[in-house]
Scaffold this motif. Structure first.
Motif, short mmCIF file in Angstrom:
data_model
loop_
_atom_site.label_atom_id
_atom_site.label_comp_id
_atom_site.label_asym_id
_atom_site.label_seq_id
_atom_site.Cartn_x
_atom_site.Cartn_y
_atom_site.Cartn_z
N ILE A 98 -24.56 3.24 -35.81
CA ILE A 98 -23.88 3.27 -34.51
C ILE A 98 -24.50 4.34 -33.62
CG2 ILE A 98 -21.71 3.92 -33.36
CD1 ILE A 98 -20.25 2.48 -35.67
N LYS A 99 -24.73 5.50 -34.19
CA LYS A 99 -25.33 6.60 -33.42
C LYS A 99 -26.71 6.21 -32.90
CE LYS A 99 -25.80 10.92 -32.16
NZ LYS A 99 -25.82 11.00 -30.74
N LEU A 116 -28.10 3.05 -32.62
CA LEU A 116 -28.14 1.85 -31.79
C LEU A 116 -27.34 1.97 -30.50
CD1 LEU A 116 -27.82 -0.84 -34.61
CD2 LEU A 116 -29.89 -0.11 -33.42
N LYS A 117 -26.13 2.50 -30.59
CA LYS A 117 -25.24 2.53 -29.43
C LYS A 117 -25.58 3.66 -28.45
CE LYS A 117 -20.38 2.41 -28.18
NZ LYS A 117 -19.00 2.48 -28.66
N TYR A 118 -25.97 4.80 -28.98
CA TYR A 118 -26.15 5.97 -28.13
C TYR A 118 -27.61 6.37 -27.95
CZ TYR A 118 -21.15 6.42 -28.86
OH TYR A 118 -19.80 6.19 -28.92
N ARG A 119 -28.55 5.50 -28.29
CA ARG A 119 -29.96 5.88 -28.23
C ARG A 119 -30.47 6.14 -26.82
NH1 ARG A 119 -31.48 0.29 -30.42
NH2 ARG A 119 -31.18 -0.97 -28.56
N GLN A 163 -28.56 7.45 -24.38
CA GLN A 163 -27.75 8.48 -23.76
C GLN A 163 -28.26 9.85 -24.20
OE1 GLN A 163 -23.69 7.74 -24.77
NE2 GLN A 163 -23.63 5.76 -23.74
#
Length: 174
Positions: A29-30, A32-35, A37
Motif C-alpha cells: 500500500i505504501k 503503490l498508493k503513496y509513491r 506523494q
C-alpha cells in the motif's frame, strides 16, 4: 522436537502467515498508493517498522521449518542445526527485527512528542533527515548483529551467541 508443544508449533505457522501477509500489504500500500506523494516522517517510520516486522515473520518461518525438518529427531540433530547457517540467520533476523523495531518506535515517539509540544512548528524533523537517521540505524544494527553471529556458524555451544538455545535467540547468561 524444536517446538515441543504441538499447539504452539501449529500456531507458529498461523502467526507467521498473518504477520507476513499483514506487513506485505502495508508495504505494498505504501509503495503503490503513496509513491507519487511526498514522504512523511511518520510514513517512512511506519514502513520501516513493517520491514522490521517482516524480518521477524521470516524468523518464525525458519524456526517452524526447522521444527518440521527435525520432527522427532531434534535431539539427534540439534548440534547440526545450532552450528548451521540457518540458525545463525534466524538469530540475525530476530535480533535485527527487535532492535530496529525498538529504534523506530523511539523515533516515532520523539517525532510525535515534538509535534505535540511544538504544534505550530511543522516538520521539525524533515523526511530527508529522518531517512538519513533510519538508514544509518539499519546499517549500525546490521553490523552490530551480524559480526557476532558470523562467529556462531560452526562454533561449539559456549562460543555461539545463542549458546544451546534451539530457537536461535541470543542469550546473556553464564
Amino acid at each position: 522436537d524444536l517446538i515441543s508443544n504441538k499447539l504452539i508449533s501449529k500456531a507458529l505457522w498461523g502467526i507467521a502467515g498473518i504477520a507476513l501477509l499483514g506487513n506485505l500489504v502495508i508495504i505494498a500500500i505504501k509503495v503503490l498508493k503513496y509513491r507519487n506523494q511526498p514522504e512523511s516522517v511518520l510514513g517512512l517510520l511506519s514502513q520501516n517498522l513493517s520491514v522490521a516486522n517482516l524480518l521477524l515473520s521470516s524468523y518464525v518461518f525458519i524456526i517452524g521449518s526447522a521444527d518440521i525438518a527435525y520432527h522427532d529427531h531434534y535431539a539427534k540433530y540439534s548440534e547440526l542445526w545450532l552450528k548451521g547457517p540457518f540458525c545463525s540467520l534466524s538469530c540475525i533476523l530476530a535480533s535485527m527485527s527487535s532492535l530496529i523495531s525498538s529504534a523506530v518506535i523511539i523515533f516515532m515517539t520523539v517525532d510525535r512528542f515534538i509535534s505535540i509540544v511544538i504544534p505550530h512548528k511543522t516538520n521539525l524533523i524533515q523526511p530527508k533527515k529522518a531517512k538519513y537517521i533510519i538508514d544509518r540505524t539499519w546499517i549500525v544494527v546490521f553490523i552490530f548483529v551480524t559480526i557476532p553471529n558470523l562467529f556462531s556458524i560452526n562454533a561449539e555451544g559456549d562460543a555461539r551467541i545463542y549458546g544451546y538455545v534451539g530457537i536461535c535467540l541470543p542469550v546473556n547468561y553464564d
